[in-house]
Design a protein around this motif. Structure first.
Motif: not given
Length: 599
Positions: A377-385, A387-404
């Motif tokens: 998801w983050v890679d796709l948003l970044e590829e589409l330009g 970045l703000e959405e990608a940053t938000d999704v990335s923050a959600s990802a680390t909240d969901k999987f904090p050990q990744s």
């Protein structure tokens, strides 16, 4: 003993006389052949027989056959093969049989004999050999399959192949490999029959009202029976059922077979993710045909593919409603991601990426997003330009999987791309959550960021990283040494090396790197180099013979070395090393003494 050897040599005289008479070999070469064969024969009549002696004799005879072939081409004489080549081939068969009788457990020897028989087209010999082989090694399904394939594809005997596989399945009724091969063999046999029927029907007129396919055999009903028997023998295994689908796809008359398989999947595994993925992927089976038809008509083939993708997505939409699991959503996501990677068309990518983003959002609403899906998801948003959405999704990802560590690294890279000043804060959160052994990539990013932005505490970061990652820190330690060379020269490097030795877990590559740097100075300090070697030997001397050899060579060849220390180092190494390491060291040390390993 000598009588048997002489008797065997006398049996070879007719072929040797023919070779000399037709000009393939001269008298001197014939004498050399007799001498060589006599030597081999004597080896074979020893009380203690060795496998290597048989193999050398066989290889010699095979080489002789090859030489005869080249000589025949050179002189243009191609007669008397029965008296010459066939006699040698018979002898090779006899040698193989003797060796196999002595060492029947050696499969390599069996395979060598089989390959030799195939090369000389000895079908009767091969059939007998496979029978003997299978009687000795009945517990190896792969051998049954090899024999059946040869019977069907090379000996052209479907009955023999079928009989072999049926015998194998009586011994191994739960062998998936055997059932699949039996299924494939029946389909292959059906295909050959259909081809023959089409050739005959095209050359001769058919009676009115006759059918294209005359009976159940031509429709592959035998393969259907095999499939049913297989699923009765091996139950509750969805992957086994799915493995029949790729086999069916290799033939153009298996629609009925595939319908049966897909119906079984829906009946027996209706709630399984793999069932729905298989049903969705079935919609894409006609992709290549759709592309070719569109190109013939001058139409846009991307639209044809998109139509198939839409059909597959409808199946996946039903799937995630009935089987609402992370795995199901993940397979849906993987399908669309795969389609994105298969084309460079912007219009196609826009439609598929839009659908993929919607699917990912829906999966997040259902709380069914996996770690891999977040990364996609983050890679796709970044590829589409975006970045703000990608940053938000990335923050959600680390909240969901904090050990990744991968998701944290992805988030840090996004922050760096956006020029954000939150990198240190996010990095500290990441280090606190991720396990030490998985945090190497995070420390690598943080140090790279500090160096590129000319931060003052780079060395502090190196040391913290090494102390945190510990035994997994080899790449960072090597990097630390290289950085020290660039930033402060050899003095800085010596300080770094001293600090590393105090940590008590210096890897061997770091020792070697430091030795290389010290040795490369205009005036190398042998005391420092020698001390580094000694420290490395204390840590790794029991398993690194090359380390001992390097120090010995250094003492012998360097202007500041002490050649008198070589003998003492040798005995220390012999005591420290054991087993193969010891043997390797002793052998290489002998080369050092003779001057072959001084460089």
């Amino acid at each position: 003993m000598a009588e048997f050897v002489q008797q065997n040599i006398e049996k070879m005289l007719p072929e040797l006389e023919q070779l000399e008479r037709v000009g393939v070999f001269d008298k001197h070469e014939i004498k050399a052949i007799i001498k060589k064969r006599t030597d081999h024969e004597y080896r074979l009549v020893r009380r203690t027989k060795k496998k290597e002696d048989f193999l050398r004799y066989i290889q010699y005879e095979i080489n002789t056959l090859s030489l005869i072939h080249h000589r025949r081409e050179k002189i243009g004489y191609f007669f008397k093969k029965e008296e010459i080549e066939y006699a040698i081939v018979g002898r090779i068969h006899y040698l193989f049989k003797r060796a196999i009788r002595k060492w029947p457990e050696d499969l390599k020897m069996w395979m060598s004999h089989i390959e030799f028989c195939k090369k000389w087209n000895k079908r009767i010999q091969l059939s007998k050999m496979f029978a003997s082989l299978l009687s000795m090694h009945t517990n190896k399904p792969g051998l049954w399959i090899m024999a059946a394939k040869w019977e069907l594809e090379e000996n052209l005997s479907a009955d023999n192949a079928r009989s072999l596989l049926q015998r194998a399945l009586r011994t191994h009724p739960e062998s998936k490999q055997l059932w699949l091969e039996y299924f494939r063999m029946e389909l292959l046999h059906t295909e050959k029959v259909r081809i023959r029927w089409n050739i005959i029907s095209s050359e001769f007129s058919r009676p009115e009202g006759s059918e294209d396919i005359p009976d159940a055999l031509f429709q592959g009903q035998a393969a259907i029976i095999v499939y049913k028997k297989a699923t009765e023998a091996i139950t509750d295994d969805i992957e086994f059922i799915l493995s029949f689908i790729p086999v069916c796809q290799k033939f153009d008359f298996t629609n009925e077979h595939q319908d049966l398989i897909y119906n079984d999947l829906q009946d027996k595994f209706a709630e399984h993710e793999l069932t729905w993925s298989a049903l969705a992927q079935r919609e894409m089976q006609g992709e290549q045909t759709a592309i070719e038809e569109a190109q013939k008509r001058g139409l846009n083939h991307e639209l044809a593919v998109l139509n198939l993708v839409d059909k597959a997505c409808k199946v996946y939409d039903q799937a995630v409603q009935k089987v609402n699991t992370v795995k199901m959503w993940s397979q849906y996501c993987d399908f669309l991601t795969e389609k994105l990677q298969e084309t460079a068309s912007e219009s196609f990518m826009d439609q598929v990426s839009s659908r993929l983003l919607n699917i990912l959002s829906s999966a997040q609403e259902e709380d069914n997003v996996s770690e891999h899906m977040y990364g996609t998801w983050v890679d796709l948003l970044e590829e589409l330009g975006k970045l703000e959405e990608a940053t938000d999704v990335s923050a959600s990802a680390t909240d969901k999987f904090p050990q990744s560590s991968d998701l944290w690294a992805q988030r840090l890279i996004l922050l760096a791309a956006g020029g954000a000043n939150q990198i240190n804060h996010v990095f500290q959160k990441a280090i606190a959550k991720v396990k030490c052994k998985d945090s190497l990539s995070l420390w690598t990013f943080r140090i790279e960021w500090a160096i590129s932005n000319k931060e003052e505490h780079v060395e502090e970061l190196f040391q913290k990283a090494i102390l945190s990652v510990k035994k997994w820190s080899t790449p960072i330690q090597e990097w630390y040494v290289r950085w020290a060379v660039v930033s402060g020269g050899i003095k800085k490097t010596r300080t770094v090396y001293k600090w590393l030795t105090e940590t008590k877990f210096v890897p061997l590559p770091v020792f070697r790197k430091y030795i290389e740097l010290e040795s490369g100075q205009l005036k190398p300090k042998m005391k420092l180099i020698r001390n580094c070697y000694e420290y490395a030997l204390r840590e790794y001397g029991d398993a690194e013979p090359d380390l001992w050899l390097d120090l010995i060579k250094l003492e012998r060849t360097h202007p500041g070395g002490r050649p008198e220390n070589a003998g003492q180092l040798y005995w220390r190494a012999v005591k420290a090393l054991s087993g193969e390491h010891n043997q390797y060291f002793v052998g290489r040390y002998a080369l050092v003494q003779t001057g072959h390993l001084e460089q």
